[in-house]
Design an enzyme around this catalytic site. Structure first.
Site, mmCIF file in Angstrom:
data_model
loop_
_atom_site.group_PDB
_atom_site.id
_atom_site.type_symbol
_atom_site.label_atom_id
_atom_site.label_comp_id
_atom_site.label_asym_id
_atom_site.label_seq_id
_atom_site.Cartn_x
_atom_site.Cartn_y
_atom_site.Cartn_z
ATOM 1 N N GLY A 1 3.188 -1.093 -8.434
ATOM 2 C CA GLY A 1 4.277 -0.842 -7.501
ATOM 3 C C GLY A 1 5.384 -0.093 -8.207
ATOM 4 N N LEU B 1 7.843 -2.028 -14.885
ATOM 5 C CA LEU B 1 7.893 -0.772 -15.647
ATOM 6 C C LEU B 1 9.284 -0.501 -16.225
ATOM 7 C CD1 LEU B 1 5.704 1.445 -13.279
ATOM 8 C CD2 LEU B 1 5.036 0.442 -15.468
ATOM 9 N N HIS C 1 8.212 -8.072 -5.112
ATOM 10 C CA HIS C 1 8.817 -7.555 -6.354
ATOM 11 C C HIS C 1 9.499 -6.212 -6.072
ATOM 12 C CE1 HIS C 1 8.679 -6.899 -10.888
ATOM 13 N NE2 HIS C 1 8.919 -5.673 -10.443
ATOM 14 N N GLU C 2 8.803 -5.314 -5.354
ATOM 15 C CA GLU C 2 9.379 -3.983 -5.080
ATOM 16 C C GLU C 2 10.549 -4.059 -4.103
ATOM 17 O OE1 GLU C 2 8.663 -1.790 -7.170
ATOM 18 O OE2 GLU C 2 6.963 -2.914 -7.908
#
Length: 160
Positions: free
Chosen positions: A46, A91, A132-133
């Site tokens: 994601g 990330l 999460h995103e």
């Protein structure tokens, strides 16, 4: 298509609530395509627009499951149920991992790149990725939810 540099924490854009998209045009399509390419290149599941320095309510998710690529424009959580705990990474936080508790089920309303509304229901890993995103779009970082931290070495040992 272009791979974009990832914004690494700390960065104000990561902790700021994003602005809704009001123009569904070629620039939005390019943004989503670039985000998807970036996510794949970095082996993510994601990516939210703030992670490439853009404060827009846009994210892409692809967990490799049958759902495939999911473009989320102006997503809104309609319902959550249950609970799951698992290890997450991000990330924007290289080499940082931790156990995070999230709902096991989520129902999300969003728009695709053409401005067409859709609803998606997800459980397990896909629900975790969507949540999460969407957190990113609200300026909420997974580190604020970590119960226990892990190093890459500890993760490798657990996977054995």
């Amino acid at each position: 298509m272009a791979v974009k540099p990832i914004v690494i924490h700390p960065a104000e854009v990561l902790e700021t609530k994003t602005k809704a998209v009001d123009c569904f045009d070629k620039k939005l399509t390019k943004l989503l395509d670039d985000m998807y390419d970036t996510m794949l290149e970095l082996d993510g599941v994601g990516l939210a627009a703030p992670q490439i320095g853009i404060s827009k309510r846009v994210a892409v998710v692809d967990t490799g499951e049958e759902s495939g690529r999911i473009d989320l424009v102006n997503p809104e959580i309609l319902e959550v149920k249950g609970s799951q705990t698992d290890i997450e990474g991000c990330l924007s936080f290289p080499a940082l991992y931790g156990t995070v508790e999230r709902p096991n089920y989520v129902k999300v309303k969003a728009f695709d790149k053409k401005g067409k509304p859709f609803t998606i229901e997800a459980e397990g890993f896909l629900a975790r990725a969507l949540l999460h995103e969407i957190d990113h779009l609200d300026g909420v970082l997974f580190i604020s939810k970590i119960i226990q931290y892990y190093t890459e070495k500890e993760l490798a040992e657990m996977e054995g």
